[in-house]
Design an enzyme around this catalytic site. Structure first.
Site, PDB file in Angstrom:
ATOM      1  CE  LYS A  65      -3.901   2.106   2.507  1.00 27.04           C
ATOM      2  NZ  LYS A  65      -4.849   1.981   3.635  1.00 27.04           N
ATOM      3  CB  SER A 140      -8.214   3.994   2.765  1.00 21.62           C
ATOM      4  OG  SER A 140      -7.352   3.309   3.676  1.00 21.62           O
ATOM      5  CB  SER A 164      -8.633   1.146   5.594  1.00 22.85           C
ATOM      6  OG  SER A 164      -9.289   2.389   5.597  1.00 22.85           O
TER       7      SER A 164
END
Lengths: 473, 481
Positions: A65, A140, A164
């Site tokens: 990420k 997210s 998330s």
């Protein structure tokens, strides 16, 4: 497969890079790729394997990420503010993967500064859900989620401040774990809300998540909130039978707001657990309804302060023209941050302001303790808690962008565990109208190994986690 | 109308740790800009603070030194504001729960004119740990401002007093006492030029007898005692004049301009920031156990208060002398070494506070640079004590030592300062004097006491100053009776 030398890390990495080249343009899961770097790591991993120095993740291509600083990689956090920022150091998580010879396959797309539940707040464009490209992957950690679902990586990292990891895992149909707060070091992980942020694995199966946890977890003296505990083997309990497991079902998780077809899938998953020998207990988490308001005071409060460092002075976006210092600050931040980030900075600044602090921040902290207390009470009656991970399946892009509150409600079942600091995971439990539904498993503090066991046993009798979206085979 | 000034101080002391309070970067002064700015100092995305326990030990030392409560649990908070030298956009400090609570220091306010010296207790409200900011550098690059983050993250202990001081002299005495104390316990190098010890002074005035505090103005960043005195005196006058002219005082932060000797408002209360303090979620509450305190206490030197009491009890020094000698570590050490080298305590105290201090003051030297060391001073005092030389002669010896000569006995011999203590020789001199001054003898016998002193003077003169005055007195008295 790598260690039996059926395929080399270089070949595996090339395969994934080729899949990325083919599918990423339509899915937009990756923000940054660096073929040369990834292949160099793969080559080094092959050498380790040849030398007999491999561990389970050696040579495995992992998507990171874009919230983790990785030396010499762009690290944008999904923001224009950091669009040109190249990290000069490695996050703890990156160091851990490097240490076992895993391959960094690239940096994945995400909601800007991890603020969002649909990946639509990214400066680098939304991510498409591989199950239906009209729909969002959740957020997210949307880029990591889409990459795992579309098999554009072997596994990925995510971070979870309010859901998330788990909400996108639910929406994209794979396994994702948010560990107990403090189990994975936050060093080098760009902060959104420091007291809630926690990194975790996103992978096809619970077993893969366990292998990822063995690499990610561990004490790091550079993070004061990192817990100094003995190293655990998260795979140790995978094979344990579930006979006698007490599963708590919080009635608040099955009340109004839950999509009926999602509820049906969850009910079926619970039935499967009964067959595995689990005992079902009804429990109550009475303060669940307060978790979203509490979260939207505390997380923005911390974020408003955490994001102050993006001021255009030392790195990051600086406006082209300005008259004085204040003008430089205002324009740089106005241009560098997107609407959702600005909204949360404003909320956070407001709730910390003189005269409002007691009514908002302090009150929210008090309720946060009540929410944690709810779980302490509940775990007196059960070993794990189950329920939906998200109230609905993946929604259409654009559907909720103009309604922040509707978007915030996506995390209604996940936020309370962040507030309590508890571990939570989402595992694929079936489909509703062709879209994946995730079952959430919440454990007591440091009970990750048991949760992985609970998920793994379910995955031995179901194949939801093996289903792949069409068109990406 | 009689006015009273009310003063409280906030002092930023830079703690003497090798590394910064929340990172491993060096704290050494004077390095090239940004060479001591690690990723934490620059506040890169993703970095986190880790508390330097050495800074905590410094705070504990201070707490113990001022008899303060040391909080078993204190909390770091974020003070949020934007400034280019503040890389995170917030300063990590302590707000609601500081590590050091209420304590007190006793200060010696020196005599001024007809007002005698006196002691006073100044109460400490609190002391908290925090990080320093970087520095803006103007003019290094044409048309631009530079930022040097070497200092960013340097540990500070901010020490806050109650509004207990009632004059510039008291404020300066407190600041000096604190300055000495933090050096005494080894937590601060005290270098005011380099900014290691900086004072903010809160000044307000009120009518004498009133128990209500006036509106205060805060004079920021005073880094010399002289400027502090001037700034407070100016500010006090300004506030009194403003009120007497019918004006009001607005709460404000002011700066002192040493060139004009005036204070000038920097920002008013309305312009003040709302710092939005909240507990820093990156740091756990700071815990200090009894064991931590005991460990730190074991490393602490004997404190000035304790030494002062010991000097009074063991050496019979007056409270004022004992306080003066324990006003600084250097002075105390010098005194103690002089006594250890064999000098008697009282004369040693008198010489250290008298001749030695006077010389140092006159030449603007510190004790470290004193040409006369404690061993030499002790040798000198021993020669007075064993009657080898007179006090007067001793002054000459001291002068010679000061000017670079090394050996006391050699100086006495070279200058012929050894005093005459042979009673036969002195008797002979006195007989001569009595014979040569019959008029004085008559006067003395007629009851004029002054004549006796004149005869002593004549005898000393005749001996070229070498006769032991006590013996001269004694023999003369005998002969005249």
């Amino acid at each position: 497969m790598l260690q039996t030398k059926k395929i080399s890390s270089v070949e595996l990495t090339q395969t994934f890079l080729a899949r990325i080249a083919q599918h990423n343009p339509s899915i937009n899961a990756y923000i940054a790729l660096d073929e040369a770097k990834s292949l160099a790591q793969a080559k080094a991993a092959d050498a380790l394997i040849a030398a007999g120095k491999a561990s389970p993740l050696t040579g495995i291509p992992i998507a990171q990420k874009d919230i983790f600083c990785a030396k010499d990689w762009p690290t944008t956090c999904g923001s224009k503010m950091l669009a040109n920022f190249v990290a000069p150091y490695d996050a703890h998580v990156i160091t851990q993967f490097d240490a076992v010879g895993a391959v960094n396959l690239g940096k994945t797309n995400m909601d800007e500064f991890a603020m969002g539940s649909s990946n639509e707040t990214s400066y680098f464009g939304g991510v498409k859900n591989p199950w239906d490209v009209e729909r969002v992957p959740g957020g997210s950690s949307g880029g990591s989620a889409a990459a795992v679902a579309a098999r554009l990586c072997a596994a990925a990292t995510g971070t979870d401040t309010g859901g998330s990891i788990r909400q996108p895992a639910s929406l994209c149909g794979f396994s994702g774990l948010k560990p107990t707060y403090g189990v994975v070091s936050r060093y080098g992980m760009i902060a959104f809300a420091s007291s809630l942020d926690q990194a975790g694995p996103m992978a096809k199966s619970a077993e893969d998540c366990a292998l990822m946890m063995n690499v990610m977890a561990g004490f790091d003296e550079r993070d004061s909130t990192s817990l100094n505990r003995e190293k655990e083997d998260y795979t140790r309990d995978l094979a344990k039978p579930l006979q006698g497991l007490r599963v708590g079902l919080p009635k608040e998780f099955f009340a109004e707001g839950l999509d009926a077809s999602v509820g049906k899938v969850i009910d079926e998953a619970i039935a499967a657990y009964k067959k595995l020998g689990a005992e079902i207990v009804e429990i109550s988490l009475p303060n669940t309804g307060l978790s979203i308001p509490v979260y939207y005071v505390l997380a923005p409060a911390e974020a408003s302060s955490n994001l102050s460092r993006y001021d255009g002075v030392r790195y990051g976006h600086r406006t082209a023209e300005y008259t004085d210092l204040m003008d430089m600050y205002c324009k740089s931040r106005a241009e560098g941050f997107g609407a959702e980030v600005k909204r949360r900075i404003l909320i956070g600044t407001y709730v910390l302001s003189a005269g409002y602090y007691d009514a908002y921040y302090l009150k929210a902290q008090q309720i946060r303790r009540l929410i944690a207390q709810d779980f302490v009470e509940a775990f007196k009656h059960c070993d794990v808690i189950m329920g939906p991970a998200a109230p609905s399946t993946a929604f259409k892009a654009g559907e909720k962008v103009d309604d922040p509150v509707a978007m915030y409600l996506q995390d209604i079942y996940t936020i309370s565990t962040n507030l309590a600091g508890l571990p939570g995971m989402s595992v694929p439990a079936g489909f509703s109208n062709g879209l994946p539904v995730g079952l959430q498993i919440i454990g007591n503090y440091f009970d990750e190994a048991r949760m992985l066991n609970v998920a793994h046993q379910y995955q031995q009798v179901t194949d939801w986690h093996l289903k792949m979206p069409q068109g990406i085979e | 109308m009689e006015w009273e000034v009310v003063i409280g101080l906030e002092t930023h002391t830079q703690l003497k740790t090798n590394t910064k309070i929340f990172s491993g970067a060096s704290t050494a002064f004077g390095a090239e800009p940004n060479t001591q700015a690690c990723e934490v100092s620059i506040a890169l995305p993703g970095v986190l603070p880790v508390l330097n326990r050495e800074a905590v030990n410094c705070a504990i030392k201070f707490g113990l030194a001022v008899n303060a409560e040391i909080a078993p649990r204190s909390v770091f908070a974020r003070k949020n504001y934007f400034y280019p030298d503040l890389p995170k956009g917030y300063q990590i400090s302590q707000y609601e729960l500081p590590v050091v609570g209420k304590g007190a220091v006793t200060i010696q306010v020196p005599a001024v004119g007809k007002n005698p010296a006196y002691e006073k207790v100044v109460n400490i409200t609190r002391a908290h740990l925090e990080e320093d900011a970087g520095k803006s550098v103007h003019g290094a690059v044409e048309g631009m401002s530079g930022i040097d983050l070497n200092r960013a993250g340097t540990p500070l202990l901010e020490i806050v007093t109650e509004p207990d001081m009632r004059s510039a002299a008291e404020a300066v005495a407190y600041a000096k006492k604190l300055h000495e104390l933090v050096q005494w316990i080894g937590i601060c190098d005290g270098n005011m030029q380099e900014g290691s010890f900086r004072c903010d002074v809160n000044v307000s005035v009120r009518k004498k007898g009133s128990d209500k505090l006036g509106t205060r103005r805060e004079i920021k960043n005073l880094n010399s005692f002289k400027f502090m005195q001037q700034a407070i005196e100016y500010e006090t006058r300004w506030q009194i004049e403003t009120l007497e002219d019918g004006g009001t005082i607005q709460q404000a932060t002011v700066l002192f301009n040493p060139d004009t000797g005036e204070t000038r408002s920097m920002r008013s209360k309305e312009e003040a920031n709302d710092y939005r303090y909240f507990p820093d979620p990156d740091l756990l509450p700071l815990e200090v156990t009894e064991a931590d305190k005991a460990r730190v206490k074991a490393q602490m030197p004997e404190l000035p208060e304790a030494m002062k009491a010991r000097f009074e009890a063991d050496f019979g020094l007056t409270s004022y002398d004992a306080a003066t000698l324990t006003a600084s570590r250097e002075l105390t050490d010098y005194f103690v070494q002089t006594v250890s080298a064999g000098a008697e305590a009282k004369p040693a105290a008198n010489w250290v506070m008298g001749a030695v201090s006077a010389k140092l003051n006159a030449e603007e030297k510190s004790l470290a640079d004193s040409p006369v060391n404690p061993n030499q001073l002790a040798s000198l005092l021993k020669r007075i004590a064993d009657n080898t030389i007179s006090n007067n002669a001793a002054k000459q010896v001291f002068e010679a030592l000061w000017n670079g000569e090394k050996d006391v006995d050699a100086i006495i011999a070279a200058k012929g300062l050894k005093q005459e203590s042979d009673s036969g020789a002195i008797e002979a001199i006195i007989d001569e004097v009595l014979k040569a001054n019959p008029a004085m003898v008559e006067e003395f016998k007629a009851g004029k006491e002054k004549a006796f002193n004149a005869l002593v003077g004549q005898a000393m003169k005749a001996s070229k100053g070498k006769a032991n005055p006590a013996q001269v007195n004694e023999i003369l008295k005998k002969k005249l009776s």
